[in-house]
Design an enzyme around this catalytic site. Sequence first.
Site, PDB file in Angstrom:
ATOM      1  N   TYR A  53      29.696  44.933  52.455  1.00 49.17           N
ATOM      2  CA  TYR A  53      29.636  46.184  51.676  1.00 49.17           C
ATOM      3  C   TYR A  53      30.265  47.358  52.437  1.00 49.17           C
ATOM      4  O   TYR A  53      30.802  48.273  51.808  1.00 49.17           O
ATOM      5  CB  TYR A  53      28.205  46.473  51.211  1.00 49.17           C
ATOM      6  N   HIS A 104      24.465  48.011  37.790  1.00 46.98           N
ATOM      7  CA  HIS A 104      24.257  47.235  39.019  1.00 46.98           C
ATOM      8  C   HIS A 104      24.275  48.095  40.273  1.00 46.98           C
ATOM      9  O   HIS A 104      24.548  47.598  41.367  1.00 46.98           O
ATOM     10  CB  HIS A 104      25.286  46.095  39.086  1.00 46.98           C
ATOM     11  N   CYS A 112      15.983  51.332  50.731  1.00 45.96           N
ATOM     12  CA  CYS A 112      15.049  50.723  51.684  1.00 45.96           C
ATOM     13  C   CYS A 112      13.993  49.941  50.924  1.00 45.96           C
ATOM     14  O   CYS A 112      13.254  50.504  50.127  1.00 45.96           O
ATOM     15  CB  CYS A 112      14.408  51.796  52.545  1.00 45.96           C
ATOM     16  N   LEU A 200      41.845  40.441  30.518  1.00 47.11           N
ATOM     17  CA  LEU A 200      43.163  40.030  31.007  1.00 47.11           C
ATOM     18  C   LEU A 200      43.762  38.896  30.171  1.00 47.11           C
ATOM     19  O   LEU A 200      44.908  38.962  29.744  1.00 47.11           O
ATOM     20  CB  LEU A 200      43.027  39.598  32.472  1.00 47.11           C
TER      21      LEU A 200
END
Length: 244
Positions: A53, A104, A112, A200
Amino acid sequence: MKKLVVFSGAGLSADSGIQTFRDKDGLWENHNVDQIASIATWKQNLTTVHRFYNARRAQLAEVEPNAAHLMLADWQRRYGAVLLTQNIDDLLERAGCTDVVHLHGDLRAMQCKACGNQWPVGYAAWDPSEDRCPKCSSRKGVKPGVVFFGEAAPHYRTMWRTFTELTTGDVLVVIGTSGKVIDIGSVAAGSRATTILSNLEPSSEASMPGAPVAEDRHFHHVLHGRAAAIAPDLDSLIQTLMVP
Ligand code: NAD
Ligand code: ZN
């Protein structure tokens, strides 16, 4: 007034240079999705998870919104479009969108699990061997502020309500998602709204066996092509459909 709801996924940001999720056998930027996005195993993979990340945040600082993000900002101004996205990047906001529902979570936040604290880190890296929660000082309890598999998604309730409230004349646009995480194909098939899929390539369950998939046959209108390139065609279609 007609409602316009847009549900987007990783394909929306692909033209900005952010790779999609599952286009290559369940890999996301060459990582196993189960290793870097699972609430059951993230603590065992703490270093890998944060390295992954951190790299996503560094990449996000380098990329720009594309024509599709800008079009959605325009739809908000013109039609008050409601934007629901599975994306964790901030490209919609940087294109001028507001009140985006990030189903999301947010890549630029940390969370935390020990005390429930959530705070912004921008595009900065997190060092899991040093850095601690500013509220309770937990080190191992801190994860990226994105929703992992197996974790509750607080905005799903808003999302389901939004879909349920769509009625005849309203428009639901789905952009750049396989429909494998959230079964948007079934939502479209069961909706009274006019539905549009912009992906796509053509998709059918046969091309992606297993989990649910947003199939072309679930939608009234289907546009194939890269999100940024197809934006003008999609915009014309919306202008036609949103005429009062
Ligand atoms: P997915 O990878 O499962 O599906 C992406 C879809 O976009 C596919 O249907 C693909 O054909 C299409 N696509 C690929 N390139 C495109 C382009 N240039 N233009 C238009 N469409 C294109 O993604 P998903 O359904 O969004 O599920 C992804 C999950 O992964 C989400 O939960 C999200 O949190 C996470 N994710 C987010 C980002 C991001 O924030 N940008 C990137 C990757 C993954
Ligand atoms: Zn804490």
